[in-house]
Design a protein around this motif. Structure first.
Motif, PDB file in Angstrom:
ATOM      1  N   ALA A   1       0.854  -1.196   0.000  1.00  0.00           N
ATOM      2  CA  ALA A   1       0.000   0.000   0.000  1.00  0.00           C
ATOM      3  C   ALA A   1       0.886   1.241   0.000  1.00  0.00           C
ATOM      4  O   ALA A   1       1.900   1.298   0.683  1.00  0.00           O
ATOM      5  CB  ALA A   1      -0.917  -0.010   1.207  1.00  0.00           C
TER       6      ALA A   1
ATOM      7  N   ARG B   1       0.856   5.497   0.471  1.00  0.00           N
ATOM      8  CA  ARG B   1       0.080   6.632   0.973  1.00  0.00           C
ATOM      9  C   ARG B   1      -0.001   7.694  -0.109  1.00  0.00           C
ATOM     10  O   ARG B   1       0.885   7.806  -0.966  1.00  0.00           O
ATOM     11  CB  ARG B   1       0.730   7.197   2.226  1.00  0.00           C
ATOM     12  CG  ARG B   1       0.708   6.211   3.388  1.00  0.00           C
ATOM     13  CD  ARG B   1       1.234   6.872   4.631  1.00  0.00           C
ATOM     14  NE  ARG B   1       2.562   7.433   4.397  1.00  0.00           N
ATOM     15  CZ  ARG B   1       3.630   7.167   5.129  1.00  0.00           C
ATOM     16  NH1 ARG B   1       3.541   6.338   6.138  1.00  0.00           N
ATOM     17  NH2 ARG B   1       4.787   7.728   4.867  1.00  0.00           N
ATOM     18  N   VAL B   2      -1.049   8.486  -0.084  1.00  0.00           N
ATOM     19  CA  VAL B   2      -1.245   9.544  -1.081  1.00  0.00           C
ATOM     20  C   VAL B   2      -0.056  10.504  -1.085  1.00  0.00           C
ATOM     21  O   VAL B   2       0.400  10.935  -2.139  1.00  0.00           O
ATOM     22  CB  VAL B   2      -2.575  10.301  -0.839  1.00  0.00           C
ATOM     23  CG1 VAL B   2      -2.680  11.530  -1.718  1.00  0.00           C
ATOM     24  CG2 VAL B   2      -3.757   9.364  -1.087  1.00  0.00           C
TER      25      VAL B   2
ATOM     26  N   VAL C   1      -3.395   2.105  -3.572  1.00  0.00           N
ATOM     27  CA  VAL C   1      -3.759   3.064  -2.529  1.00  0.00           C
ATOM     28  C   VAL C   1      -5.043   2.558  -1.881  1.00  0.00           C
ATOM     29  O   VAL C   1      -6.017   2.278  -2.575  1.00  0.00           O
ATOM     30  CB  VAL C   1      -3.970   4.489  -3.103  1.00  0.00           C
ATOM     31  CG1 VAL C   1      -4.365   5.453  -1.994  1.00  0.00           C
ATOM     32  CG2 VAL C   1      -2.716   4.970  -3.817  1.00  0.00           C
TER      33      VAL C   1
ATOM     34  N   GLY D   1      -8.105   3.307   0.782  1.00  0.00           N
ATOM     35  CA  GLY D   1      -8.760   4.419   1.450  1.00  0.00           C
ATOM     36  C   GLY D   1     -10.264   4.330   1.355  1.00  0.00           C
ATOM     37  O   GLY D   1     -10.826   3.301   0.966  1.00  0.00           O
TER      38      GLY D   1
ATOM     39  N   ARG E   1      -9.746   9.086  -0.007  1.00  0.00           N
ATOM     40  CA  ARG E   1      -8.995   9.615   1.143  1.00  0.00           C
ATOM     41  C   ARG E   1      -8.346   8.444   1.865  1.00  0.00           C
ATOM     42  O   ARG E   1      -9.029   7.500   2.266  1.00  0.00           O
ATOM     43  CB  ARG E   1      -9.910  10.383   2.092  1.00  0.00           C
ATOM     44  CG  ARG E   1      -9.135  10.998   3.257  1.00  0.00           C
ATOM     45  CD  ARG E   1      -9.954  11.929   4.114  1.00  0.00           C
ATOM     46  NE  ARG E   1     -10.519  13.046   3.402  1.00  0.00           N
ATOM     47  CZ  ARG E   1      -9.885  14.206   3.152  1.00  0.00           C
ATOM     48  NH1 ARG E   1      -8.643  14.356   3.528  1.00  0.00           N
ATOM     49  NH2 ARG E   1     -10.504  15.178   2.526  1.00  0.00           N
ATOM     50  N   ASP E   2      -7.000   8.511   2.017  1.00  0.00           N
ATOM     51  CA  ASP E   2      -6.295   7.433   2.710  1.00  0.00           C
ATOM     52  C   ASP E   2      -6.386   7.614   4.222  1.00  0.00           C
ATOM     53  O   ASP E   2      -6.964   8.585   4.715  1.00  0.00           O
ATOM     54  CB  ASP E   2      -4.848   7.290   2.211  1.00  0.00           C
ATOM     55  CG  ASP E   2      -3.936   8.439   2.626  1.00  0.00           C
ATOM     56  OD1 ASP E   2      -4.349   9.312   3.431  1.00  0.00           O
ATOM     57  OD2 ASP E   2      -2.794   8.471   2.140  1.00  0.00           O
ATOM     58  N   ASP E   3      -5.804   6.681   4.979  1.00  0.00           N
ATOM     59  CA  ASP E   3      -5.907   6.685   6.440  1.00  0.00           C
ATOM     60  C   ASP E   3      -5.219   7.879   7.080  1.00  0.00           C
ATOM     61  O   ASP E   3      -5.500   8.218   8.225  1.00  0.00           O
ATOM     62  CB  ASP E   3      -5.330   5.393   7.016  1.00  0.00           C
ATOM     63  CG  ASP E   3      -6.156   4.177   6.611  1.00  0.00           C
ATOM     64  OD1 ASP E   3      -7.348   4.351   6.293  1.00  0.00           O
ATOM     65  OD2 ASP E   3      -5.606   3.057   6.595  1.00  0.00           O
TER      66      ASP E   3
ATOM     67  N   ARG F   1     -14.682   1.322   1.850  1.00  0.00           N
ATOM     68  CA  ARG F   1     -13.216   1.216   1.855  1.00  0.00           C
ATOM     69  C   ARG F   1     -12.796   0.365   0.651  1.00  0.00           C
ATOM     70  O   ARG F   1     -13.291  -0.738   0.475  1.00  0.00           O
ATOM     71  CB  ARG F   1     -12.770   0.581   3.162  1.00  0.00           C
ATOM     72  CG  ARG F   1     -11.296   0.621   3.392  1.00  0.00           C
ATOM     73  CD  ARG F   1     -10.992   0.325   4.859  1.00  0.00           C
ATOM     74  NE  ARG F   1      -9.581   0.216   5.082  1.00  0.00           N
ATOM     75  CZ  ARG F   1      -8.771   1.265   5.175  1.00  0.00           C
ATOM     76  NH1 ARG F   1      -9.249   2.470   5.068  1.00  0.00           N
ATOM     77  NH2 ARG F   1      -7.481   1.091   5.383  1.00  0.00           N
TER      78      ARG F   1
END
Length: 180
Positions: free
Chosen positions: A33, A35-36, A47, A49, A97-99, A141
């Protein structure tokens, strides 16, 4: 002897079908994974999210329910086996939108594969095969596997002569899968 041969052939056919249907999940599992905030143009990424609420939606083809993405599965029972395969799918563009709170635009309208699993209903039957429709909705998700590319940002601000740009998830393959 004949029953053994039939069982062996059925076992091989089942393993082949299971392997083909699980190819996307194998690819998704192998990719780490991203992240943005770590996206880099030209890379293939995964990605994970949440689909953000927005105004754009598409109608699902069988029930006309508004959604961000949809999957039609053909489900049939034959010879004691249940056959379940994605027959078609689609999506619209959306924000992910990621974590950690980073946002990225996903060009879902170009997705080669959408595997939605929520809000499933059996919506049609054609020649003994049930057409089961599932939806991808804001708040779901997902894992998006795509290429990162740069595009003009119509709402962006820039310095001096350079046009504003943003990174987006697009390209081949573009898969929208359930997050694991």
């Amino acid at each position: 002897m004949g029953a053994f041969v039939i069982a062996a052939v059925a076992g091989v056919a089942w393993r082949y079908g299971a392997a083909r249907s699980a190819q996307w999940s194998n690819v998704a599992a192998r990719l780490p994974a991203t992240r943005v905030g770590e996206l880099a143009e030209g890379r293939q990424v995964k990605v994970v999210g949440v689909v953000e609420e927005q105004g754009e939606r598409v109608p699902a083809p069988l029930t006309q329910r508004p959604c961000v993405g949809w999957t039609i599965r053909a489900v049939a029972a034959r010879g004691g086996w249940v056959l379940d395969r994605v027959s078609r799918s689609g999506a619209c563009d959306f924000w992910l939108r990621d974590d950690e709170g980073g946002r990225v635009r996903v060009h879902g309208g170009r997705a080669a594969l959408v595997v939605a699993s929520g809000n499933a209903v059996s919506a049609a039957r054609e020649e003994g095969i049930v057409q089961r429709e599932s939806l991808l909705l804001p708040g779901d998700r997902v894992a998006v596997i795509a290429m990162v590319r740069r595009e003009l940002d119509p709402g962006g601000v820039t310095m001096y002569r350079e046009p504003p740009t943003r990174l987006v998830l697009d390209g081949v393959p573009l898969w929208l899968l359930p997050a694991s």
